[in-house]
Structure formats: structure tokens, C-alpha cells
Motif scaffolding. Structure first.
Motif, PDB file in Angstrom:
ATOM      1  N   ASN A   9       0.856  -1.175   0.000  1.00 33.90           N
ATOM      2  CA  ASN A   9       0.000   0.000   0.000  1.00 33.90           C
ATOM      3  C   ASN A   9       0.895   1.228   0.000  1.00 33.90           C
ATOM      4  O   ASN A   9       1.949   1.232   0.634  1.00 33.90           O
ATOM      5  N   THR A  15      -5.138  10.107  -0.001  1.00 32.57           N
ATOM      6  CA  THR A  15      -5.648   8.741   0.005  1.00 32.57           C
ATOM      7  C   THR A  15      -4.490   7.757  -0.176  1.00 32.57           C
ATOM      8  O   THR A  15      -3.339   8.097   0.077  1.00 32.57           O
ATOM      9  N   ASP A  18      -3.627   0.436  -3.213  1.00 35.83           N
ATOM     10  CA  ASP A  18      -3.137  -0.918  -2.966  1.00 35.83           C
ATOM     11  C   ASP A  18      -2.499  -1.469  -4.236  1.00 35.83           C
ATOM     12  O   ASP A  18      -2.968  -1.200  -5.344  1.00 35.83           O
ATOM     13  N   ASP A  37     -11.344  -3.519 -10.995  1.00 36.31           N
ATOM     14  CA  ASP A  37     -10.808  -2.917  -9.777  1.00 36.31           C
ATOM     15  C   ASP A  37     -11.932  -2.369  -8.898  1.00 36.31           C
ATOM     16  O   ASP A  37     -11.816  -2.359  -7.672  1.00 36.31           O
ATOM     17  N   PRO A  41     -10.927  -5.434  -5.888  1.00 36.95           N
ATOM     18  CA  PRO A  41      -9.649  -4.734  -5.779  1.00 36.95           C
ATOM     19  C   PRO A  41      -8.469  -5.698  -5.607  1.00 36.95           C
ATOM     20  O   PRO A  41      -8.644  -6.852  -5.208  1.00 36.95           O
ATOM     21  N   LYS A  43      -6.183  -5.587  -3.432  1.00 40.72           N
ATOM     22  CA  LYS A  43      -5.765  -5.752  -2.035  1.00 40.72           C
ATOM     23  C   LYS A  43      -5.875  -7.211  -1.603  1.00 40.72           C
ATOM     24  O   LYS A  43      -6.916  -7.850  -1.751  1.00 40.72           O
ATOM     25  N   LYS A  68      -6.730   4.442  -6.779  1.00 44.99           N
ATOM     26  CA  LYS A  68      -6.736   4.978  -5.427  1.00 44.99           C
ATOM     27  C   LYS A  68      -8.056   4.663  -4.730  1.00 44.99           C
ATOM     28  O   LYS A  68      -9.109   4.543  -5.370  1.00 44.99           O
ATOM     29  N   ASN A  69      -7.993   4.520  -3.421  1.00 48.74           N
ATOM     30  CA  ASN A  69      -9.142   4.034  -2.661  1.00 48.74           C
ATOM     31  C   ASN A  69     -10.225   5.085  -2.466  1.00 48.74           C
ATOM     32  O   ASN A  69     -11.397   4.739  -2.308  1.00 48.74           O
ATOM     33  N   LYS A  70      -9.858   6.337  -2.474  1.00 49.91           N
ATOM     34  CA  LYS A  70     -10.847   7.411  -2.408  1.00 49.91           C
ATOM     35  C   LYS A  70     -10.769   8.197  -3.709  1.00 49.91           C
ATOM     36  O   LYS A  70      -9.722   8.738  -4.040  1.00 49.91           O
ATOM     37  N   ARG A 189     -16.747   3.566  -6.152  1.00 51.58           N
ATOM     38  CA  ARG A 189     -15.496   3.497  -6.915  1.00 51.58           C
ATOM     39  C   ARG A 189     -15.752   2.895  -8.294  1.00 51.58           C
ATOM     40  O   ARG A 189     -15.186   3.352  -9.293  1.00 51.58           O
TER      41      ARG A 189
END
Length: 273
Positions: A9, A15, A18, A37, A41, A43, A68-70, A189
Motif C-alpha cells: 500500500n 488517500t 493498494d 478494480d 480490488p 488488495k 486509489k481508494n478514495k 469506486r
């Protein structure tokens, strides 16, 4: 651990992203995944990804990046490429061979256009450079299903469009059980990334891609269509094109020679024919 596989990560802006890394080679290989994704994801997937792409492990240190996660609304494929370039620089990756699949291929186009110094060789698989009459209704339907949080039918329709009939015969056996899967708390997302797919248009700038490029498509592709691959090949000077006759969008899973074909393009001077 298998091929030195690691779940990683990295912080970027406000933000994080992963990614997975594996392999023992000195060369760098960056793999950018598709719209999946937003549903599955990267991760925690170090071991299965290292196994799936183990053919690259002796020659490369492989990095498989998600998004990106956000995400903010209006986040574009060009924005995603900018973030990808920033991550590579943070990790000290000054140049890499790059593989982009589906939406990952859209991002990879802008990476090669806007940050050419980072891309040594480029592979664009089952992707497009501009909108067409095939992709628009497909992704628009997925957006409607995701907005309604109809996770089961989103997965089913994605599979029906992506896989060949031979693979679907097996997958359809598990459709009745998909309702038992735990729904994600949010598909935001996915929705943002799907919208970015619908707005992607790099066609007029493809002439800026100067690195050696391989384009891979499938005649049965029901998501972006096979002509999208031909358009890319025509617009990117000196590029090579390979079309699989009996496969669709998930040719990267179904064609047994897919990974070896990519490896030979990337390392053709180092591998036996």
C-alpha cells in the motif's frame, strides 16, 4: 513466499493505493488492471496474482496496480495515468514495461502519451482509444445496475459479456448462489471508474506513443469490440497487432498462450523462439 509476492500500500495525496509486487528480475513490469478494480480490488491478492503471472517472475519485478481508494467524481483515465506516474516515481521506478488490460489499457495509453520517459515497451489488451457503439450500452447498463446496488446481476451481466460460451457453461452453475455473496457497502469506486470508461478518448493523441507497442484483441469481444484493437494499431505507428479469433474480452484468462505471447514481445531478444 511464492515468487516474493507481497501485498503493498502506498500513500498518494489524501488517500492511498493498494498494489501487489512479486518476481526476482532486475527489469520492472507494471500491470494496470481493468474496471474490475471497482468490484474486486487487488488488495490481498498477492499470491493468486503471482501464480497467474509467474512466467514473468524470473525476468521482472512485477507491480500490479489498482486505483486509489478514495476517488472524486469526474476522475478520468488521464487523471488515473497521472497518479500512476506519481506512484512509479515514488517507488523509484524510472522506466518499466507496461501492460494495460481493458480500462487499464486506457490508462496505459495516457501514461505513454503524457509520461513517455516512464514507458519502455507497451502492451494494450482488449481496450479502446475512443467510444464506439459496443462499449456505450454495455457500460451504461453496468452503471444502472451498480447505482441500484444490484450486485448479483452486475456480476452476471459482466460475466456474460466477458467470457466465451465454453467458459460460461461452467460459470452459469454458480449464478444461483451469487445472491449469497456479501454486497459491498458501496459501489461508488466502480461507478466513477465506469463513467471514466465512457468518457475516455485518447484517439487523437495516439500518434504521440513512440515506444514499441503490442495490441491484443479478440474477435468475440462484446465489451469494447475487436475493431477497437484495429483502430489502436492503425493509429500507433509501428505497433504490432494480434487478434485472437476464438476469444472475447477475457482472452487474458482463457487463451493459454496469452502470457507467453506478451513475454516474447517484451523480451524477444532474450528468449528462445
Amino acid at each position: 513466499m511464492l515468487y516474493h509476492a507481497r501485498n503493498c500500500n502506498i500513500k498518494i495525496g489524501n488517500t492511498d493505493i493498494d498494489y501487489v509486487s512479486f518476481g526476482t528480475g532486475k527489469k520492472n513490469l507494471v500491470m494496470i488492471i481493468g474496471l474490475n478494480d471497482g468490484l474486486f480490488p487487488v488488495k490481498g491478492t498477492a499470491l493468486p496474482l503471482a501464480w497467474a503471472y509467474r512466467i514473468f517472475a524470473p525476468y521482472y519485478t512485477v507491480y500490479v496496480f489498482g486505483r486509489k481508494n478514495k476517488m472524486e467524481k469526474g476522475y478520468t483515465t488521464r487523471d488515473m495515468a497521472k497518479d500512476q506516474a506519481e506512484i512509479m516515481r515514488i517507488l523509484g521506478i524510472t522506466q518499466a514495461d507496461v501492460i494495460g488490460v481493458s480500462q487499464g489499457g486506457m490508462i496505459a495509453q495516457y501514461l505513454a502519451i503524457d509520461h513517455p520517459e516512464l514507458v519502455h515497451k507497451l502492451i494494450l489488451a482488449v481496450t479502446l482509444s475512443k467510444q464506439n457503439e459496443i462499449v456505450q450500452p454495455v457500460i451504461s447498463k453496468w452503471i444502472r445496475l451498480a447505482a441500484a446496488m444490484d450486485y448479483k446481476n452486475l456480476l452476471i451481466d459482466s460475466a456474460e459479456k466477458a467470457y466465451t460460451e465454453q467458459r460460461l457453461k461452467k460459470l452459469r452453475l454458480i449464478y444461483p448462489f451469487l445472491g449469497l455473496l456479501r454486497k459491498p457497502e458501496s459501489l461508488e469506486r466502480f461507478l466513477i471508474q465506469a463513467d471514466a470508461c465512457l468518457k475516455h478518448d485518447a484517439y487523437s493523441e495516439l500518434h504521440k506513443i513512440a515506444c514499441p507497442t503490442l495490441i491484443i484483441g479478440g474477435t468475440l469481444d462484446q465489451i469494447v469490440g475487436v475493431n477497437a484493437s484495429r483502430e489502436l494499431a492503425k493509429a500507433i505507428k509501428g505497433s504490432k497487432l494480434h487478434i485472437y479469433k476464438d476469444y472475447g474480452h477475457t482472452v487474458y484468462e482463457e487463451a493459454k498462450d496469452f502470457n507467453r505471447r506478451m513475454l516474447h514481445f517484451l523480451l524477444k531478444d532474450l528468449l528462445p523462439s
